[in-house]
Write an enzyme that holds these catalytic residues in place. Structure first.
Site, short mmCIF file in Angstrom:
data_model
loop_
_atom_site.label_atom_id
_atom_site.label_comp_id
_atom_site.label_asym_id
_atom_site.label_seq_id
_atom_site.Cartn_x
_atom_site.Cartn_y
_atom_site.Cartn_z
N LYS A 50 0.81 -1.21 -0.01
CA LYS A 50 0.02 -0.05 0.17
C LYS A 50 1.00 1.29 0.17
O LYS A 50 0.44 2.48 -0.67
CB LYS A 50 -1.07 -0.10 1.06
CG LYS A 50 -0.07 -0.30 2.51
CD LYS A 50 -0.47 1.31 3.24
CE LYS A 50 0.06 1.09 4.67
NZ LYS A 50 0.13 2.27 5.32
N THR A 51 2.08 1.11 0.67
CA THR A 51 2.92 2.52 0.52
C THR A 51 3.38 2.73 -0.60
O THR A 51 3.20 3.97 -1.11
CB THR A 51 4.07 2.26 1.65
OG1 THR A 51 3.67 1.85 2.72
CG2 THR A 51 4.98 3.50 1.42
N ASP A 108 -3.71 7.96 5.08
CA ASP A 108 -3.08 6.63 5.35
C ASP A 108 -3.73 6.12 6.84
O ASP A 108 -3.96 6.70 7.64
CB ASP A 108 -1.50 6.68 5.41
CG ASP A 108 -0.82 5.37 5.33
OD1 ASP A 108 -1.51 4.26 5.06
OD2 ASP A 108 0.43 5.33 5.56
N GLU A 109 -3.53 4.94 6.83
CA GLU A 109 -4.28 4.04 7.99
C GLU A 109 -5.54 4.55 8.55
O GLU A 109 -5.50 4.94 9.67
CB GLU A 109 -2.88 4.16 9.14
CG GLU A 109 -1.56 3.61 8.92
CD GLU A 109 -1.34 2.11 8.83
OE1 GLU A 109 -2.50 1.68 8.89
OE2 GLU A 109 -0.52 1.88 8.48
N GLN A 166 -7.15 -4.71 10.44
CA GLN A 166 -5.78 -4.22 11.06
C GLN A 166 -6.00 -3.01 12.18
O GLN A 166 -5.07 -2.37 12.72
CB GLN A 166 -4.57 -4.11 10.40
CG GLN A 166 -3.96 -5.17 9.45
CD GLN A 166 -2.64 -4.81 8.90
OE1 GLN A 166 -1.82 -4.70 9.31
NE2 GLN A 166 -2.98 -4.51 7.48
N ARG A 181 2.80 -10.74 10.42
CA ARG A 181 4.14 -10.26 10.51
C ARG A 181 5.16 -11.20 9.98
O ARG A 181 6.20 -10.71 9.58
CB ARG A 181 4.59 -9.98 11.89
CG ARG A 181 3.47 -9.08 12.76
CD ARG A 181 3.47 -7.77 11.99
NE ARG A 181 2.10 -7.78 11.22
CZ ARG A 181 2.00 -7.10 10.25
NH1 ARG A 181 2.79 -6.10 9.72
NH2 ARG A 181 0.96 -7.20 9.61
#
Length: 762
Positions: free
Chosen positions: A45-46, A233-234, A264, A610
């Site tokens: 996504k970044t 973002d987020e 998340q 992770r």
């Protein structure tokens, strides 16, 4: 449709589009109108967000100064600026509105400070300054600060500001949350005091701007015209204040692109509301929803395990993660006998990784609570395994542990002046710097330790009445604790010392997430002491641990909480303590019910994802809690792992016998509600939740001795209302019975939840 700049001659593909998959390109090129980009874990996504910013500048859809790009951390903002700079060059320097919520809000507020009674050069208070102002107000209001701690009020005010509430919005119910209904009044006084100081705290940065945008339509119109495009973002981590601020700014043009993952959302304790991302399409009708689902991080087995767990949450936006990576190893699920064996087993598994030639920097241990790190730290020091704690201090370096150790050092060694200095006014006893300085002067003049000088100064007129009385109590307590140390087990001595000194009560009164964690750490400290023959032996062990610092540049195993691990990734990840009551945490279930359970499940999803190559989940059959061994059952999340993606180890060290615990046979008060079904957790869920993988739970096989009951069948000699006795909490009456768990109203301790095996009929 996409609006891409037209040129008179064909051009090569711009560099920012290279390497992007089709959904990522769609996220970049869909520029106009509201866009929600659902970006699963490890889906790049970044890269998509950076390319989108570069595209807006490269195609001249907006000048850099006309783009509002909001991140959650300064680190993320710096990374975004650097990446965009590599793509569009110096143009990135003209992006004044790329930063965190607070940084951007502060920039705005300095331009309009007078509208809320401030000057443009206002001061932003740090936490210590904020607490100092609040404490002054509490003392002026004649409120007992010991009963109603300053930090509790600070936390409450922060909650209100995160919700976008000004003092006028605080009703009687909310006000009751502090000092018997005085919370709202103190909030109003606090805000007035900040205006008088020409200051604001971090919560004010957004709150003041929210008030300005709501009440000054000309200012709102100015920013609505300025920002042609808004990117966030987020988005799943936004609180109410941030959400309202963004919605106001985006209402005119509606060119807002929000990137996030509802699966998340794990920060509700900081005010984050997962509902914000879930209702995006309702807030912005006609919004384009783009799903980034190709995972570049993890193997299919890891994704399958994570997807099987998260599929049990209701109200999700849904997505189907997939990867082109090799299938890899299945997720390991290992049952061990107890906490010490868990640490030993993890150490052995990591040693295998190290011997295979892989770097320890690519190994992480993720815990649900900070107190869990102590067992691993002690074990790793014993076997020479280098490690580091991320997002916190090593166990014995934490402030509350150092304070507790200082008390124990004074009891063990009367001449330990450094320890006495640390605890003489902790918790607060009214002994200021002047009083402590006089004790020091007497100690130097007589050549005696501070504890001796403190006892002698009581026979003089050097101290005032209140300070003298407080010091007298402390001196008397230290002497009494030393006498007790000759007959009382040192772990029990520590428990009594922490209670009688007021240290435990200090954190109990705080009623914050941080205070709860500190209390858990203190309990773990006392538990650790039980493993040593004497207080002196334990303190010697701690000294050796504190002196054991590996080279900072050497490869090290990373130990951290799951919350701290969000956004990070490792080749091998150990997920420890997956037992009911620990993960999901009992406190979350007791305080938040289904909503908290679903956040705990999202935390499990974050934990599993992770891992790049191998995830190892470990649960123990027994844990020592408050000095007593308690039987544990595996976390419900273990039962939700799809069997085709896991390898379950059925035996434990020493050729242990087997036992079975199948969640489909267990009574679970949250299961039906959490899943939105009328069935138990053994039910195989349909794929309509957005998971690509089967969600049938695994049958978990573990444990060591059939002599210990690890099921939830309760005693048949107990009934509601019966009077019982508990060794720690005393006498009480049974209020609720759920299997082998009891809710008891204790006469001295209030209502507690305990196992039936720890009570006797009284």
């Amino acid at each position: 449709m996409n609006q891409i700049a037209q040129t008179s001659a064909p051009q090569a593909e711009p560099p920012y589009l290279r390497g992007l998959n089709l959904p990522q390109r769609e996220a970049v090129l869909t520029t106009d109108g509201p866009v929600l980009i659902i970006a699963g874990a490890g889906t790049g996504k970044t890269a998509a967000l950076t390319a989108r910013l570069a595209h807006l500048i490269f195609t001249k859809k907006a000048w850099p100064s006309e783009i509002l790009s909001v991140t959650f951390t300064n680190k993320a903002a710096r990374e975004m600026r650097e990446r965009v700079g590599r793509l569009v060059g110096d143009a990135v320097e003209g992006m004044p509105w790329l930063g965190t919520f607070h940084a951007i809000a502060a920039k705005m507020l300095r331009r309009h400070a007078e509208l809320v009674g401030l000057q443009s050069n206002f001061t932003i208070l740090d936490t210590d300054d904020q607490l100092r102002v609040l404490k002054q107000l509490i003392l002026a209001a004649d409120i007992d600060e010991k009963r109603f701690p300053t930090r509790s009020l600070a936390g409450l005010i922060d909650q209100w500001k995160n919700k976008g509430l000004v003092p006028a919005d605080i009703d009687a119910g909310e006000s009751e949350r502090y000092a018997n209904g005085r919370g709202g009044e103190l909030y109003q006084q606090y805000q007035a005091r900040l205006i008088a100081l020409n200051a604001c705290d971090f919560g004010d940065l957004l709150l003041h701007m929210l008030v300005i945008l709501k009440t000054h339509r000309d200012v709102l119109a100015q920013y609505q015209q300025r920002f042609k495009y808004i990117m966030v973002d987020e988005y799943q981590d936004t609180n109410s204040s941030q959400y309202l601020w963004l919605r106001l700014l985006a209402q005119e043009r509606k060119n807002i692109a929000c990137v996030g993952d509802d699966d998340q959302s794990i920060y509700s304790w900081r005010g984050a509301q997962v509902e914000n991302i879930l209702k995006f399409e309702r807030d912005f009708p006609g919004a384009k929803v783009i799903r980034l689902e190709q995972n570049y991080r993890s193997t299919p087995h890891i994704l399958g395990a994570a997807s099987g767990v998260i599929a049990n949450n209701g109200g999700r936006l849904g997505k189907q993660l997939w990867t082109e990576r090799d299938v890899g190893e299945k997720v390991k699920v290992i049952g061990v006998w107890d906490g010490p064996e868990e640490a030993r087993r993890v150490g052995e598994e990591i040693d295998i990784v190290r011997r295979s030639g892989k770097s320890l920097d690519e190994v992480a241990i993720l815990v649900r609570a900070q107190h869990q790190t102590r067992e691993f730290e002690d074990r790793f020091i014993a076997i020479g395994m280098p490690y580091k704690i991320v997002g916190g201090f090593r166990f014995y370096e934490r402030a509350e542990i150092r304070d507790a150790l200082a008390y124990l050092r004074v009891v063990n060694q009367p001449a330990d002046d450094l320890a006495f200095e640390r605890i003489v006014n902790v918790p607060k006893r009214g002994l200021g710097d002047k009083a402590v300085a006089r004790i020091h002067q007497l100690a130097r003049a007589t050549g005696t330790p501070l504890t001796t000088a403190a006892a002698r100064i009581l026979d003089t007129d050097e101290l005032t009445g209140a300070a003298k009385k407080s010091l007298g109590r402390l001196v008397g307590d230290i002497a009494r604790w030393r006498d007790m140390a000759t007959s009382l087990p040192h772990a029990e001595l520590a428990r009594q010392l922490l209670d009688e000194s007021g240290y435990t009560a200090m954190y109990q009164a705080e009623k914050s997430v941080e205070a709860t964690g500190r209390l858990e750490n203190l309990s773990e400290l006392v538990r650790a002491m039980e493993e040593y023959d004497s207080l002196g032996a334990f303190l010697e062990h701690v000294s050796l641990v504190m002196d054991n610092e590996g080279g900072a540049q050497d490869p090290q195993v990373t130990i951290m909480t799951i919350h701290a691990a969000k956004g990070l990734e490792y080749d091998t990840v150990f997920l420890v303590g997956w037992e009911e009551g620990l993960f999901p945490s009992q406190r979350s279930l007791d305080e938040g019910g289904v909503k908290s359970l679903e956040e705990e499940r999202r935390l499990a999803y974050v934990a599993i994802t992770r891992a790049r190559r191998l995830a190892v989940i470990i649960h123990a059959a027994n844990r020592r809690i408050y000095g007593q061994w308690n039987s544990s059952i595996p976390s419900r999340f273990v039962a939700e792992l799809p069997p085709e993606h896991i390898d379950t180890e059925t035996t434990m060290s020493g050729g242990a016998s087997l036992w079975q615990a199948n969640w489909s046979d267990r009574a679970d008060p949250f299961a039906d509600v959490a899943r939105g079904t009328g069935r138990g957790p053994g039910w195989q869920r349909a794929s309509g939740t957005g998971s690509t993988f089967s969600t049938k739970p695994a049958r978990v096989v573990e444990s060591r001795s059939s002599a210990i009951s690890l099921g939830n069948k309760g005693r048949d000699d107990l009934s509601l209302g019966m009077r019982v006795f508990h060794q720690k909490f005393g006498y009480g009456a049974i209020a609720e019975i759920e299997g082998n768990k009891l809710e008891i109203d204790f006469e001295q301790s209030g209502r507690k939840r305990v196992m039936d095996s720890f009570v006797t009929i009284g």
